[in-house]
Motif scaffolding. Structure first.
Motif, PDB file in Angstrom:
ATOM      1  N   ILE A 142       0.846  -1.190   0.000  1.00  0.00           N
ATOM      2  CA  ILE A 142       0.000   0.000   0.000  1.00  0.00           C
ATOM      3  C   ILE A 142       0.882   1.242   0.000  1.00  0.00           C
ATOM      4  O   ILE A 142       1.872   1.315   0.742  1.00  0.00           O
ATOM      5  CB  ILE A 142      -0.923   0.041   1.235  1.00  0.00           C
ATOM      6  N   ILE A 143       0.520   2.214  -0.847  1.00  0.00           N
ATOM      7  CA  ILE A 143       1.085   3.559  -0.763  1.00  0.00           C
ATOM      8  C   ILE A 143      -0.066   4.478  -0.388  1.00  0.00           C
ATOM      9  O   ILE A 143      -1.127   4.439  -1.014  1.00  0.00           O
ATOM     10  CB  ILE A 143       1.739   3.990  -2.088  1.00  0.00           C
ATOM     11  N   GLU A 144       0.130   5.301   0.649  1.00  0.00           N
ATOM     12  CA  GLU A 144      -0.989   6.111   1.141  1.00  0.00           C
ATOM     13  C   GLU A 144      -0.521   7.492   1.583  1.00  0.00           C
ATOM     14  O   GLU A 144       0.624   7.702   1.970  1.00  0.00           O
ATOM     15  CB  GLU A 144      -1.698   5.391   2.294  1.00  0.00           C
ATOM     16  N   TRP A 145      -1.471   8.434   1.483  1.00  0.00           N
ATOM     17  CA  TRP A 145      -1.253   9.833   1.854  1.00  0.00           C
ATOM     18  C   TRP A 145      -1.683  10.009   3.308  1.00  0.00           C
ATOM     19  O   TRP A 145      -2.847   9.845   3.651  1.00  0.00           O
ATOM     20  CB  TRP A 145      -2.079  10.711   0.930  1.00  0.00           C
ATOM     21  N   VAL A 146      -0.729  10.338   4.187  1.00  0.00           N
ATOM     22  CA  VAL A 146      -1.016  10.464   5.615  1.00  0.00           C
ATOM     23  C   VAL A 146      -0.365  11.746   6.139  1.00  0.00           C
ATOM     24  O   VAL A 146       0.854  11.929   6.006  1.00  0.00           O
ATOM     25  CB  VAL A 146      -0.481   9.250   6.415  1.00  0.00           C
ATOM     26  N   ASN A 147      -1.177  12.629   6.703  1.00  0.00           N
ATOM     27  CA  ASN A 147      -0.679  13.871   7.322  1.00  0.00           C
ATOM     28  C   ASN A 147       0.234  14.658   6.384  1.00  0.00           C
ATOM     29  O   ASN A 147       1.294  15.171   6.784  1.00  0.00           O
ATOM     30  CB  ASN A 147       0.052  13.557   8.633  1.00  0.00           C
ATOM     31  N   GLY A 148      -0.171  14.732   5.120  1.00  0.00           N
ATOM     32  CA  GLY A 148       0.551  15.568   4.165  1.00  0.00           C
ATOM     33  C   GLY A 148       1.785  14.949   3.551  1.00  0.00           C
ATOM     34  O   GLY A 148       2.574  15.647   2.888  1.00  0.00           O
ATOM     35  N   LYS A 149       1.983  13.622   3.734  1.00  0.00           N
ATOM     36  CA  LYS A 149       3.149  12.952   3.146  1.00  0.00           C
ATOM     37  C   LYS A 149       2.736  11.580   2.627  1.00  0.00           C
ATOM     38  O   LYS A 149       1.700  11.035   3.017  1.00  0.00           O
ATOM     39  CB  LYS A 149       4.282  12.808   4.177  1.00  0.00           C
ATOM     40  N   TRP A 150       3.568  11.037   1.721  1.00  0.00           N
ATOM     41  CA  TRP A 150       3.313   9.715   1.159  1.00  0.00           C
ATOM     42  C   TRP A 150       4.159   8.656   1.879  1.00  0.00           C
ATOM     43  O   TRP A 150       5.370   8.834   2.052  1.00  0.00           O
ATOM     44  CB  TRP A 150       3.640   9.685  -0.335  1.00  0.00           C
ATOM     45  N   PHE A 151       3.495   7.557   2.249  1.00  0.00           N
ATOM     46  CA  PHE A 151       4.174   6.446   2.916  1.00  0.00           C
ATOM     47  C   PHE A 151       3.872   5.145   2.177  1.00  0.00           C
ATOM     48  O   PHE A 151       2.825   4.999   1.544  1.00  0.00           O
ATOM     49  CB  PHE A 151       3.695   6.311   4.363  1.00  0.00           C
ATOM     50  N   ILE A 152       4.808   4.198   2.279  1.00  0.00           N
ATOM     51  CA  ILE A 152       4.628   2.869   1.694  1.00  0.00           C
ATOM     52  C   ILE A 152       4.634   1.840   2.822  1.00  0.00           C
ATOM     53  O   ILE A 152       5.384   1.975   3.804  1.00  0.00           O
ATOM     54  CB  ILE A 152       5.737   2.564   0.658  1.00  0.00           C
ATOM     55  N   ARG A 153       3.756   0.836   2.706  1.00  0.00           N
ATOM     56  CA  ARG A 153       3.692  -0.244   3.702  1.00  0.00           C
ATOM     57  C   ARG A 153       3.650  -1.591   2.991  1.00  0.00           C
ATOM     58  O   ARG A 153       2.934  -1.754   1.990  1.00  0.00           O
ATOM     59  CB  ARG A 153       2.434  -0.115   4.572  1.00  0.00           C
ATOM     60  N   ASP A 154       4.398  -2.514   3.502  1.00  0.00           N
ATOM     61  CA  ASP A 154       4.391  -3.885   2.981  1.00  0.00           C
ATOM     62  C   ASP A 154       3.369  -4.730   3.750  1.00  0.00           C
ATOM     63  O   ASP A 154       3.336  -4.714   4.976  1.00  0.00           O
ATOM     64  CB  ASP A 154       5.777  -4.509   3.125  1.00  0.00           C
ATOM     65  N   LEU A 155       2.515  -5.457   3.005  1.00  0.00           N
ATOM     66  CA  LEU A 155       1.513  -6.334   3.623  1.00  0.00           C
ATOM     67  C   LEU A 155       1.714  -7.793   3.232  1.00  0.00           C
ATOM     68  O   LEU A 155       0.885  -8.641   3.544  1.00  0.00           O
ATOM     69  CB  LEU A 155       0.095  -5.894   3.189  1.00  0.00           C
ATOM     70  N   SER A 156       2.805  -8.098   2.577  1.00  0.00           N
ATOM     71  CA  SER A 156       2.939  -9.373   1.880  1.00  0.00           C
ATOM     72  C   SER A 156       3.649 -10.453   2.694  1.00  0.00           C
ATOM     73  O   SER A 156       4.205 -10.205   3.767  1.00  0.00           O
ATOM     74  CB  SER A 156       3.729  -9.145   0.591  1.00  0.00           C
TER      75      SER A 156
END
Length: 327
Positions: free
Chosen positions: A43-57
């Protein structure tokens, strides 16, 4: 709108505010066809004005040759390289980290996305220099609508959905929404209504120059001289005339567009453009006013001025004043 580029295909991947990657075609935003990739992998998501990537795999996501800690957000930077499961052929490079936005993205001759985009902010005449369409966000439905200037009062405008392709001028464009939830943000903004506004028109004696000032709560907004103010002023005149004749407030001011064309001495296309230029300026300037674009209210083949309180000065002399009862 933020985007990545697929190094293998050179295709652009524009990011939704919550964007999923994986091999489960009907549950992800970007399909990665690789047996080592999980159904919903990253997942790449917009949180508090910045972009973050998270691995779920199960098999991992790599950022710049370093495996991400599962389900631990990692800040993205321009130039970062993303790939999946260690041996996936698909590598994405971060090219743009702009905030999420609803956009029109121009397609090339092969129907591939380009970086030529129009960021949508409530009301647009497109193409800008010689418009033939209007793209407008309807607050009541929460949807973007596409309207043709050949009929500015059409009763059933086209609703734009993700990946919807439209033709504007000589170009083809794809609509993509941001998928961001603005409800909380919008509810925190103080809301005024059209009936809270006072409209002050100043018209030159030869009726060549029209100025408009809007007042509310001891504040004043100068909309300066614009051609479309003459249209709004004349719609106010129609409403004042109806009020003087005792027409009920709900029916005051409605005028057929065919009559407007004759009264103003313009053609229908010019009238349609002026209607939308006026609505566009109201929506852009009066962002704190609920449904500001409906200061010029429309029905099929007729329009009216929806303001309750207005004054019209011609050559600095008061021509007309009205405090119309609430509709």
């Amino acid at each position: 709108m933020a985007h990545l580029i697929d190094k293998r295909t050179n295709d652009y991947c524009f990011l939704y505010a919550h964007h999923t990657f994986g091999r489960y075609q009907y549950s992800v935003d970007t399909l990665v066809s690789d047996p080592s990739v999980s159904k919903i992998h990253t997942i790449i998501e917009w949180v508090n004005g910045k972009w973050f990537i998270r691995d779920l795999s199960l098999n991992g996501t790599w950022l710049n040759n370093k495996r991400l800690v599962k389900d631990e957000p990692k800040l993205l930077c321009i130039g970062d390289k993303i790939y999946f499961s260690g041996n996936s052929e698909t590598t994405y490079v971060v090219k743009n980290l702009a905030a999420p936005a609803d956009q029109l993205i121009r397609l090339d001759e092969y129907n591939k996305k380009t970086t030529d985009v129009i960021s949508l902010s409530h009301y647009h005449l497109v193409p800008e220099h010689n418009p033939d369409h209007v793209v407008v966000f309807e607050n009541s439905s929460g949807q973007w609508h596409l309207e043709s200037l050949d009929d500015a009062t059409q009763d059933d405008p086209e609703v734009l959905q993700d990946n919807h392709i439209i033709t504007l001028g000589d170009s083809r464009w794809m609509f993509l929404s941001s998928h961001i939830d603005d409800v909380t943000q919008m509810s925190s903004v103080p809301q005024l209504y059209i009936n809270d506004l006072e409209f002050h028109f100043n018209l030159s004696l030869d009726e060549e120059i029209s100025e408009l000032t809007i007042k509310y709560n001891n504040k004043e907004i100068d909309l300066h001289a614009r051609c479309h103010h003459y249209l709004t002023l004349n719609l106010a005149r129609y409403r004042a005339e109806d009020a003087q004749r005792g027409v009920t407030p709900a029916n005051q001011g409605w005028v057929e567009t065919d009559r407007l064309v004759k009264d103003l001495g313009v053609d229908m296309r010019y009238l349609n453009i002026q209607i939308h230029r006026a609505r566009k300026q109201f929506s852009e300037v009066l962002t704190h006013v609920h449904d500001a674009e409906n200061i010029i209210e429309r029905q099929l083949r007729r329009v009216r001025f929806a303001g309750k309180t207005f004054e019209i000065y011609k050559g600095h002399e008061l021509e007309r004043t009205s405090n119309v009862a609430t509709a």
